[in-house]
Design an enzyme around this catalytic site. Structure first.
Site, PDB file in Angstrom:
ATOM      1  CE  LYS A  52      34.150  47.888  -8.028  1.00  0.00           C
ATOM      2  NZ  LYS A  52      33.808  48.857  -9.082  1.00  0.00           N
ATOM      3  CD  GLN A  96      30.371  50.101  -9.314  1.00  0.00           C
ATOM      4  OE1 GLN A  96      31.500  50.256  -8.846  1.00  0.00           O
ATOM      5  NE2 GLN A  96      30.072  49.055 -10.068  1.00  0.00           N
ATOM      6  CG  ASP A 119      36.922  52.353 -12.521  1.00  0.00           C
ATOM      7  OD1 ASP A 119      37.063  51.173 -12.147  1.00  0.00           O
ATOM      8  OD2 ASP A 119      35.948  53.071 -12.204  1.00  0.00           O
TER       9      ASP A 119
HETATM   10  N1  GUN Z   1      30.303  49.275 -13.254  1.00  0.00           N
HETATM   11  C1  GUN Z   1      30.516  48.051 -13.771  1.00  0.00           C
HETATM   12  N2  GUN Z   1      31.833  47.800 -13.829  1.00  0.00           N
HETATM   13  C2  GUN Z   1      32.462  48.890 -13.355  1.00  0.00           C
HETATM   14  C3  GUN Z   1      33.826  49.230 -13.151  1.00  0.00           C
HETATM   15  O1  GUN Z   1      34.743  48.473 -13.450  1.00  0.00           O
HETATM   16  N3  GUN Z   1      34.058  50.453 -12.606  1.00  0.00           N
HETATM   17  C4  GUN Z   1      33.064  51.304 -12.284  1.00  0.00           C
HETATM   18  N4  GUN Z   1      33.409  52.496 -11.773  1.00  0.00           N
HETATM   19  N5  GUN Z   1      31.793  51.026 -12.458  1.00  0.00           N
HETATM   20  C5  GUN Z   1      31.499  49.811 -12.979  1.00  0.00           C
END
Ligand code: GUN
Length: 300
Positions: A52, A96, A119
């Protein structure tokens, strides 16, 4: 034989468009900024967060990379979120998942400023999506919607089956598919672990979105000829020689004999999810700095 839907190239085109939106924000004196917070006990999370960060850098989006020890107090995480919520330079904020057991992820999500919730996990953003006036759409289902649009799949009037009812993918995917909006208007069935005769449901579908987290759950015998198949699964499984390989929730080889179009794993949904996080970050920056960023939105 099915066409292979190339998520990498569709995502690359989106990122190119988004770079133009980043330029408009920079011209208006604000460089979009994404903050990621990592406190995960799962080593794979570090890889996801690093990707990311790299994606942001490539597009000219600034990022903050906050890492907390997995045994830090929940209060430390909450203070970090509060600080980033208050920071006017930060447009997007995500924590995350998973988080360690002593932290309640629901409390984490509810602590994030909904305007910064790229998100789209905060109940306010979930509620807006369900009510039909989304602010941010969750990255994976939105990416799938864009993928279908870019592939020329008309969802209106189509029979869609979503396999899986997760908070992150299955439920919001179904919500997007039933919206009275471009990329929606599909007659949508949600199947899950208690569904009786899954194959009977998926065989009716023009569009199958497999997001159950079960390796190779959907095979060719469960598909209507010509169906569009979107595979959200990323499962590492052992191979006969003692190694391992990545497989989706769809048995690719048998499914491609039946399907009209299918996403590969990797290279299908994954790159779209990443692109839509950038999209939401740019959108968040535009909304909070009152700059018209003119985002590409193929699916409404
Ligand atoms: N863990 C797995 N997928 C995601 C996501 O899309 N966002 C976040 N914050 N954590 C994750």
């Amino acid at each position: 034989m099915a066409d292979i839907i190339d998520g990498n190239s569709i995502a690359a085109a989106l990122r190119t468009d988004l770079a133009g939106s980043v330029d408009r924000l920079v011209d208006a004196d604000h460089r979009p900024t994404l903050a990621t917070v990592l406190m995960s006990p799962d080593p794979a999370s570090e890889t996801y967060v690093s990707m990311k960060q790299d994606d942001c850098e490539e597009l000219g989006i600034d990022s903050r990379d906050v890492r907390l020890d997995t045994d830090a107090a929940a209060a430390t995480l909450f203070e970090t979120i509060d600080d980033l919520n208050r920071d006017g330079d930060v447009d997007g904020l995500l924590v995350q998942s998973p988080v360690p057991d002593h932290v309640d992820y629901r409390e984490v999500v509810e602590r994030i400023d909904p305007m910064k919730d790229v998100d789209a996990f905060h109940p306010e953003n979930v509620g807006r999506l369900v009510a039909g006036y989304p602010r941010y759409k969750p990255c994976t289902p939105h990416g799938i919607q864009q993928l279908l649009a870019a592939t020329g799949v008309d969802t209106a009037g189509a029979d869609a089956v979503v396999v899986g009812r997760s908070r992150i993918v299955g439920k919001p995917m179904a919500n997007l598919l039933i919206q009275r909006a471009p990329g929606g208007n599909a007659t949508t069935t949600v199947c899950h672990s208690h569904t009786d005769d899954l194959g009977a449901k998926t065989r009716q579908a023009d569009i199958v979105v497999a997001a159950a987290g079960v390796p190779e759950l959907v095979d060719g015998s469960m598909l209507k000829p010509g169906a569009v198949v979107v595979d959200v699964g990323i499962n590492r499984v052992e191979t006969d020689d003692g190694g391992s390989e990545l497989v989706g929730d769809v048995a690719f080889e048998s499914a491609r004999e039946q399907a009209g179009a299918i996403t590969p794993v990797p290279g299908g949904v994954g790159p779209m999810t990443r692109a839509m996080l950038l999209y939401n970050t740019v959108k968040a920056a535009g909304l909070q700095h009152d700059v018209a960023v003119d985002l590409p939105d193929l699916a409404g």
